[in-house]
Every structure is written in C-alpha cells, then in structure tokens.
Design an enzyme around this catalytic site. Structure first.
Site, PDB file in Angstrom:
ATOM      1  N   SER A  59      46.939  18.710  46.924  1.00 43.88           N
ATOM      2  CA  SER A  59      48.026  18.986  45.978  1.00 43.88           C
ATOM      3  C   SER A  59      49.375  19.231  46.647  1.00 43.88           C
ATOM      4  CB  SER A  59      47.674  20.189  45.093  1.00 43.88           C
ATOM      5  OG  SER A  59      47.788  21.389  45.828  1.00 43.88           O
ATOM      6  N   LYS A 116      50.720  26.669  46.539  1.00 47.39           N
ATOM      7  CA  LYS A 116      51.648  25.918  45.692  1.00 47.39           C
ATOM      8  C   LYS A 116      53.075  26.388  45.975  1.00 47.39           C
ATOM      9  CE  LYS A 116      48.612  23.744  43.027  1.00 47.39           C
ATOM     10  NZ  LYS A 116      47.527  23.730  43.991  1.00 47.39           N
TER      11      LYS A 116
END
Length: 147
Positions: free
Chosen positions: A67, A104
C-alpha cells in the site's frame, strides 16, 4: 478497497548493548566517476547513533504489503519508528487500527483523520469513533535491500 491491507507489522525495539561501529566513507561515494575512497576508510560510524535520535521511544518494524510503494516503502523494508514525534499532517505513521498495525500517510483535518495509502489500489481510510485507533509512531527512516 477500503481495508487495512497490511499483515501485522513485526515491531521490535533496538538493543544498544554495545555500539556496532563500521567503516565509513565520509566524503561520500560518487555515483558518477570513481573516487579514491580507500583513503577515507579510517573513519567509522554507528548507525544506531546516526539514525536513532530517541532510543527509548524508537522501534523497528518490517513493511508487509504494497500500500505504500509510491512512497518508496516496499514489502520487506525495515522501518525506524519514533513514538516520541508529534504526528503532523502528511507524515508517514504506523497506526494501530482495530487490532492491527498499518503504515500509512496521515491526513489531519479539523476533526477528521484519514489514512492515505500511496498506491492507487487502496482507497483512503477515514478513522471514525467506531475504530479502536492510535497513531503509534512516526516513520523516520526506511532501510531497504537493493539486491
């Protein structure tokens, strides 16, 4: 996809029992023409001292998943995470969300926190009151294998 894509990050704290001092080329290593680097190998460096500013609040974690590939974080990369740093907008953070660690980019708005993947396959995640959530630490360094 609006899900946590990472497998649980393996988190561990570095040990500083004795310094690991390695030879260091202080003048830099040319990516163009060769330089006479042997003259500089008398110097040394301890990567713990160089990369870790707050040893008591610093941990390592290994990236699992894809990701964050557009931020240069690839599966298997080693992260240095500092829990003492203030989470600010656009920082890359290790977060604990509903029982799982994930890495993230954080986007902080007035009363909202978004977890932003750096891969178009993954949608941003809005953190709500229903989530068990904490920004666990800020990523300061990524160490990667190049071979």
């Amino acid at each position: 996809m609006n899900q946590i894509d990472q497998k649980t990050l393996v988190i561990f704290q570095p040990r500083f029992e004795k310094p690991t001092v390695l030879p260091f080329v202080k003048e830099g290593i040319s990516a163009g023409f060769p330089s006479p680097a042997d003259d500089f190998l008398d110097l040394s460096i301890d990567l713990n001292q160089e990369l870790i500013k707050h040893p008591s609040t610093t941990f390592y974690g290994r990236v699992r998943g894809d990701s964050m590939i557009n931020a240069g974080l690839n599966d298997g990369d080693l992260l240095i995470i500092d829990k003492s740093l203030e989470p600010t907008n656009r920082k890359i953070a290790v977060c604990f969300v509903d029982g799982e660690f994930t890495v993230k980019r954080i986007a902080i708005e007035k009363d909202k926190i978004w977890l932003i993947a750096e891969n178009k396959k993954y949608s941003p995640i809005l953190v709500t009151e229903d989530n068990d959530f904490i920004i666990w630490g800020i990523v300061t360094t990524v160490i990667k294998n190049v071979s």
